[in-house]
Structures are given as C-alpha cells and as structure tokens.
Design a protein around this motif. Structure first.
Motif, PDB file in Angstrom:
ATOM      1  N   ARG A   2       0.819  -1.331  -0.197  1.00 31.16           N
ATOM      2  CA  ARG A   2      -0.078  -0.129   0.073  1.00 31.16           C
ATOM      3  C   ARG A   2       0.850   1.290   0.045  1.00 31.16           C
ATOM      4  NH1 ARG A   2      -1.947  -4.302   1.406  1.00 31.16           N
ATOM      5  NH2 ARG A   2      -4.098  -4.930   1.027  1.00 31.16           N
ATOM      6  N   ASP A   3       2.090   1.102  -0.148  1.00 31.68           N
ATOM      7  CA  ASP A   3       2.978   2.288  -0.124  1.00 31.68           C
ATOM      8  C   ASP A   3       2.863   3.019   1.172  1.00 31.68           C
ATOM      9  OD1 ASP A   3       5.258   3.285  -1.723  1.00 31.68           O
ATOM     10  OD2 ASP A   3       3.710   4.171  -3.238  1.00 31.68           O
ATOM     11  N   TRP A   4       2.774   2.179   2.289  1.00 24.90           N
ATOM     12  CA  TRP A   4       2.321   3.288   3.587  1.00 24.90           C
ATOM     13  C   TRP A   4       3.691   3.370   4.383  1.00 24.90           C
ATOM     14  CZ3 TRP A   4      -2.540   0.773   5.704  1.00 24.90           C
ATOM     15  CH2 TRP A   4      -3.528   1.181   5.012  1.00 24.90           C
ATOM     16  N   SER A  63      -8.090  -2.366   0.449  1.00 25.82           N
ATOM     17  CA  SER A  63      -7.568  -2.861  -0.981  1.00 25.82           C
ATOM     18  C   SER A  63      -6.247  -2.188  -1.445  1.00 25.82           C
ATOM     19  CB  SER A  63      -8.773  -3.052  -1.955  1.00 25.82           C
ATOM     20  OG  SER A  63      -8.944  -1.783  -2.613  1.00 25.82           O
ATOM     21  N   VAL A  64      -5.609  -3.026  -2.091  1.00 30.00           N
ATOM     22  CA  VAL A  64      -4.308  -2.261  -2.527  1.00 30.00           C
ATOM     23  C   VAL A  64      -4.787  -1.080  -3.581  1.00 30.00           C
ATOM     24  CG1 VAL A  64      -2.246  -2.604  -3.853  1.00 30.00           C
ATOM     25  CG2 VAL A  64      -2.732  -4.277  -2.296  1.00 30.00           C
ATOM     26  N   GLU A  65      -5.569  -1.477  -4.277  1.00 31.48           N
ATOM     27  CA  GLU A  65      -5.898  -0.388  -5.462  1.00 31.48           C
ATOM     28  C   GLU A  65      -6.428   1.192  -4.702  1.00 31.48           C
ATOM     29  OE1 GLU A  65     -10.263  -1.586  -6.928  1.00 31.48           O
ATOM     30  OE2 GLU A  65      -8.397  -1.716  -8.497  1.00 31.48           O
ATOM     31  N   LYS A  66      -7.335   0.829  -3.779  1.00 26.39           N
ATOM     32  CA  LYS A  66      -7.729   2.228  -3.218  1.00 26.39           C
ATOM     33  C   LYS A  66      -7.015   2.685  -2.239  1.00 26.39           C
ATOM     34  CE  LYS A  66     -12.732   0.847  -3.698  1.00 26.39           C
ATOM     35  NZ  LYS A  66     -13.568  -0.002  -2.984  1.00 26.39           N
ATOM     36  N   GLU A 112     -13.145   6.166   5.092  1.00 25.13           N
ATOM     37  CA  GLU A 112     -13.155   7.073   4.141  1.00 25.13           C
ATOM     38  C   GLU A 112     -12.888   6.840   2.799  1.00 25.13           C
ATOM     39  OE1 GLU A 112     -10.932  10.395   6.291  1.00 25.13           O
ATOM     40  OE2 GLU A 112     -10.849   9.114   8.231  1.00 25.13           O
ATOM     41  N   LEU A 113     -12.384   5.807   2.522  1.00 23.20           N
ATOM     42  CA  LEU A 113     -11.957   5.390   1.257  1.00 23.20           C
ATOM     43  C   LEU A 113     -13.392   4.879   0.609  1.00 23.20           C
ATOM     44  CD1 LEU A 113      -8.846   3.044   1.638  1.00 23.20           C
ATOM     45  CD2 LEU A 113      -8.942   5.430   1.002  1.00 23.20           C
ATOM     46  N   GLU A 114     -13.258   5.375  -0.732  1.00 28.76           N
ATOM     47  CA  GLU A 114     -14.826   4.867  -1.352  1.00 28.76           C
ATOM     48  C   GLU A 114     -14.652   3.705  -1.924  1.00 28.76           C
ATOM     49  OE1 GLU A 114     -15.870   7.901  -4.227  1.00 28.76           O
ATOM     50  OE2 GLU A 114     -15.144   9.531  -2.933  1.00 28.76           O
TER      51      GLU A 114
END
Lengths: 121, 121, 121, 121
Positions: free
Chosen positions: C23-25, D106-109, D119-121
């Motif tokens: 997730r690049d966190w 999810s990785v993409e979000k 807060e992620l859609e």
C-alpha cells in the motif's frame, strides 16, 4: 454567569463539581479511573496531529479548531475535577512549578537549548 | 504578582509563554510534540495510582499530594501552552463543553448512571 | 499458511510489512508517528477496563473477549512493525529483559512484593 | 533454551508467567492495572522520539537501539501477559486482524493513501 465569572477557574471548577454531584457520579470518580480519562483525552488531542507534517497540522488546526478545543477542554475538565477531589489547588501548583522552572532553566543556559535542566551544566 | 493575579488563567498563560519565549523554545513547540508532552505528563499522574486499591490511593494522596500536584500542574502547563499556540481559549471551550454536557446528560436520566449519553434513552 | 507458520512472529512480521509495502505506506511510518499509534492503541485496551471493578471487568472480558483481543492485536501490530523498521528483534529484546528481570527480582526478595527492584534491599 | 525455542511466542509467554507466578505477583495483575503498564511503557517508547526531526530520530535509533528495544520489549511483555490472563491468543488475534485489514484496505484504493478504510470510497 457573566464572562468574567466564567473565566475564573474556581467558578469553572465549581460548575464541574455541581454538574457531577447532581448526577451522583462522585461514586465512580476514584483517582485511578479519573486519571485514565486524563490520559485518554490527552490521547484524543494528540491523535489530531498524528501522521501530519507542519503544514498539514496548520491546515488541520484551521479546519478543526473547535474540535481540538473541545478535546483540550476535556483534558482541562479532568485536571480541575481531579485537583478538586485530591485537595490540590492546580493554579497554585502551576505557579510553584513556574517558580522552580525559572530557577532551573536560567535564560542564559537554556536559550535555544531544549535539554532537560539536569543535563544543562 | 498578587494572589488574585496569579489565580487568573490569562496571567498564568502569559507567564508560561514569557518563560518559553525568553528561552527561544517556541521553535520546538509544534503541536504534535507538545501533545506528546500532554499525554506523557498525564501518564505520570496516572502512574501514582497504579497497583493501588482505594485505601492505598488515599494514603498515597496524603503522603504525596505535592508531587501529584506538580504532575497535574505539568498537564495544565501544556494545556495552556497548546491552547495559546493554537488560538484556543480553553476556558471558553470548557464552558461550552459544560453547556453541552448539561443538555446531553439530563439529571433525571443520568443520575447514578455512568453510561455515555448516547446510550441513555 | 498453516497454523504453525502463522504462529511464528517472523512470519507475522513479514505479513505486516508486505501488507504495508503493497500500500506504499512506509512513507508515513516514521518512528514518532508509529509510536503514537502504539500509545493510542494501548489506550483503547485500557479503556475497556475503565470505571469497572473486578467483577465488572470479568464480565466485560467474557462479553468482549474478541474486541479486546483485536485491540491487543493492534498494539502487537505496531510493536512488530516498529521493531522491524528500527532493526530491533523484539523477541530477543524481551528474552534479554527477562534475563535481567530474573537477576534483579530474586524470588526470595520479590515474593508477594510489588516494589521496584531498586527499592528492594 | 535453544534459540528456536526462545523465538516462539508461546515459550516466551510461558517464561513470563512462570516468572510472575514464582514471585506471587498474579494478585496485583488485574486487567486495569496491567493495561496502565501497557500505556505507560508505550509512552516510554514514544518519549524517545519526542522533539526530534527525521534526522535526529535516525541518530537516536543508532545510538540507543538497545534502550528502545528494551522499551518495546516492555510493551510486548504486557501484551503477552495480558493476553494470557484474558484467555486471548494474541497471534491468532493479529492474524485475524490482518485478514480484515486485507479486505478493508484493498491495494488499489489504499495505495499511497493513509485515510481510514471508512473514508475510502
């Protein structure tokens, strides 16, 4: 209550204790559990600034000053309530602390230097 | 300073800020690090009561009232400093909080009941 | 992953780091902000027991074991992540701590006595 | 104990509980007071990074890795002890948490975005 009266810590403390006692909540307020509230509410203040750099913090304060103020107020609430219950005059205690700080951290040694006074020569 | 002046929060805040600015410590006081102090000092208050039952806490307060007062003063120090830096009037914020609390926790529903107002019917 | 593999701390740490890096966190995970999470999550564990006596705590654990477990897991998450980022083997560190504890708090002096080893004669 | 055995969390937990029980300290270890230790020890980790920028933190870790490791170990100590006392398998709890996290973020979000999953859609 006028503004001046509200600004007085003794009036504010009285307000808090009246509020508490009217609800019969003194029975729950042993110092240990109260001090947990102190820590947890301080944590809620801190949470506002987590993961933020200087600029983001400034933005956060602009947008959420009232919420942050409410969290700080929660900390102050418990400081005043606990001080009252333990027979501690917190303003006097803080003035005493400042007397000590002024002796411990002399301006010339402490200027621009954030070390603890014990580490200052 | 006379006693009355020392008892005023605005005078106490002014004293803290003067102390800080004379030592050029504002540069270290970003809200994040300051809020860490708030939490850590609250933790020091809490530590006094750990592992103790009601009786032991009472004894502890009798024997260490000044130390506990000094820890509470440390918490108050950071509340006032942070409020100052963020442009928050903490007394006003607490009075506002009390206005809300009085509405949220009506005496008749809350009496002797420590549930959060959201859980009270 | 089999149960045995899941039970290994190194596998669990690897899982956490893979999750984070996908997730690049990592960019957010400086030690200061991560340690705030450690404190805040520990606070959430503590909150479960506030205002409760022994009997109420026991009841609370019965009813909310999974939630409390999830909060403890959050603390462990940050312990493992921070240990990884700082190049600290936390299991080794804890074994070393236990070696010290066993020397410092001899059974005969410490038995039934919760004082710090420094206060034991 | 061999290295492999020491690395196992169940062996480490056993070591902690044996150490505690030999000293008859279980009587002090109610979950509330234990959770205070969790918070206070987490605070000691956090204190290492206070007032420091990225570079100063890096330097601090280089110079004080062992002390920081010892503080992290203290947190882990209380996580394992509390998990044991409450009948919680903390490794299983953390694996369950990771299962959830992987679904929620999810990785993409979530990529490069530190917002809470809610807060992620």
């Amino acid at each position: 209550m006028g503004k001046e009266e509200k600004d007085s810590v003794s009036n504010l403390t009285e307000r808090i204790i009246k509020f508490r006692d009217a609800r019969d909540w003194k029975q729950f307020h042993n110092p240990k559990d109260v001090s947990l509230s102190l820590v947890l509410e301080a944590g809620e203040v801190m949470e506002h600034f987590q993961w933020k750099n200087a600029e983001e913090m400034e933005q956060c304060v602009k947008e959420h000053r009232d919420e942050i103020g409410a969290e700080l107020a929660d900390v102050l609430y418990w400081v005043l309530l606990l001080g009252n219950d333990l027979g501690i005059d917190v303003l006097e205690a803080l003035n005493r602390k400042m007397d000590e700080n002024e002796l411990r951290y002399s301006v010339e040694k402490a200027k621009g230097n954030h070390k603890k006074y014990t580490e200052l020569e």
